[in-house]
Scaffold this motif. Sequence first.
Motif, mmCIF file in Angstrom:
data_model
loop_
_atom_site.group_PDB
_atom_site.id
_atom_site.type_symbol
_atom_site.label_atom_id
_atom_site.label_comp_id
_atom_site.label_asym_id
_atom_site.label_seq_id
_atom_site.Cartn_x
_atom_site.Cartn_y
_atom_site.Cartn_z
ATOM 1 N N GLU A 20 1.002 -1.080 0.196
ATOM 2 C CA GLU A 20 0.020 0.159 -0.139
ATOM 3 C C GLU A 20 1.124 0.907 0.265
ATOM 4 O OE1 GLU A 20 -3.066 -0.236 -0.204
ATOM 5 O OE2 GLU A 20 -3.402 -2.060 0.281
ATOM 6 N N THR A 21 0.099 2.142 -1.176
ATOM 7 C CA THR A 21 1.400 3.375 -0.995
ATOM 8 C C THR A 21 1.088 4.736 0.447
ATOM 9 O OG1 THR A 21 -0.587 4.615 -2.184
ATOM 10 C CG2 THR A 21 1.810 3.226 -3.101
ATOM 11 N N CYS A 22 -0.593 4.426 0.712
ATOM 12 C CA CYS A 22 -0.601 4.945 2.246
ATOM 13 C C CYS A 22 0.270 4.731 3.043
ATOM 14 C CB CYS A 22 -2.509 4.381 2.612
ATOM 15 S SG CYS A 22 -2.812 6.037 4.030
ATOM 16 N N PRO A 23 0.889 6.810 3.617
ATOM 17 C CA PRO A 23 1.154 6.560 4.391
ATOM 18 C C PRO A 23 1.001 5.838 6.410
ATOM 19 C CG PRO A 23 1.595 8.392 4.126
ATOM 20 C CD PRO A 23 0.167 8.265 3.055
ATOM 21 N N ASP A 24 -0.165 5.515 6.335
ATOM 22 C CA ASP A 24 -0.980 4.872 7.607
ATOM 23 C C ASP A 24 -0.741 3.150 7.232
ATOM 24 O OD1 ASP A 24 -1.935 7.853 8.753
ATOM 25 O OD2 ASP A 24 -3.780 7.206 7.450
ATOM 26 N N LYS A 25 -0.795 3.368 6.153
ATOM 27 C CA LYS A 25 -0.795 1.099 5.978
ATOM 28 C C LYS A 25 1.318 1.298 5.876
ATOM 29 C CE LYS A 25 -3.385 -1.797 4.667
ATOM 30 N NZ LYS A 25 -3.806 -2.844 5.612
ATOM 31 N N HIS A 26 1.518 0.562 4.443
ATOM 32 C CA HIS A 26 2.652 0.745 4.348
ATOM 33 C C HIS A 26 3.809 1.602 4.091
ATOM 34 C CE1 HIS A 26 0.481 -3.305 3.198
ATOM 35 N NE2 HIS A 26 1.088 -3.992 4.149
ATOM 36 N N ASP A 27 2.849 2.977 3.495
ATOM 37 C CA ASP A 27 3.736 4.027 3.062
ATOM 38 C C ASP A 27 4.972 3.624 1.813
ATOM 39 O OD1 ASP A 27 4.149 6.557 2.417
ATOM 40 O OD2 ASP A 27 5.996 6.626 4.746
ATOM 41 N N SER A 28 4.350 2.184 0.900
ATOM 42 C CA SER A 28 5.344 2.111 0.238
ATOM 43 C C SER A 28 6.545 0.995 0.495
ATOM 44 C CB SER A 28 5.645 3.534 -1.093
ATOM 45 O OG SER A 28 4.488 3.791 -1.672
ATOM 46 N N ASP A 29 6.308 1.248 1.938
ATOM 47 C CA ASP A 29 7.745 0.018 1.776
ATOM 48 C C ASP A 29 7.557 -1.481 2.168
ATOM 49 O OD1 ASP A 29 9.634 -1.512 3.866
ATOM 50 O OD2 ASP A 29 9.579 0.503 5.442
#
Length: 153
Positions: A63-72
């Motif tokens: 996920e790209t969302c900072p609240d989820k995985h933040d693209s990591d």
Amino acid sequence: TVIQRQVRYPNGNIVDFDIQDQKGAGAVIIFAWDSQTKTATIVREYMPGCHKVLGGLAAGIIETCPDKHDSDPLLAAQHELEEECHLAGGTWHRLTDEGVAVSMDKYVQTKITAYLVINAIRVDDPRPLDEEEEIEIVRGVTIDEIMRMVRGG
């Protein structure tokens, strides 16, 4: 999302393709191995593409969302392992070089980052599954069993 792509081959043939674009920053897949018992933890879940319940590895979209995985990718892999296998910690090994991911399929834009986690431990209160998931955790799967599953489809 389905992307329609038209390609002209060097021989002049023009071919139309439908390419699937899964939102996110790629995907992760995790092989969870217990070095003491020499077994893996896998999941059995419904696979909508083939319309069957199959055994497989913990996996998911980054996920790209900072609240989820933040693209990591590593964070995504850790979350997916906890959600789907109720495991956390352990020793993590990325199976590709940093910044390298493998194409999921020739008709999908999504690229996968694969991980091996050794000796992850059970989590009593894991992250919840995604809404569309219903997963059976299968622990103690031997290499021979995995090979039978792969050969048997």
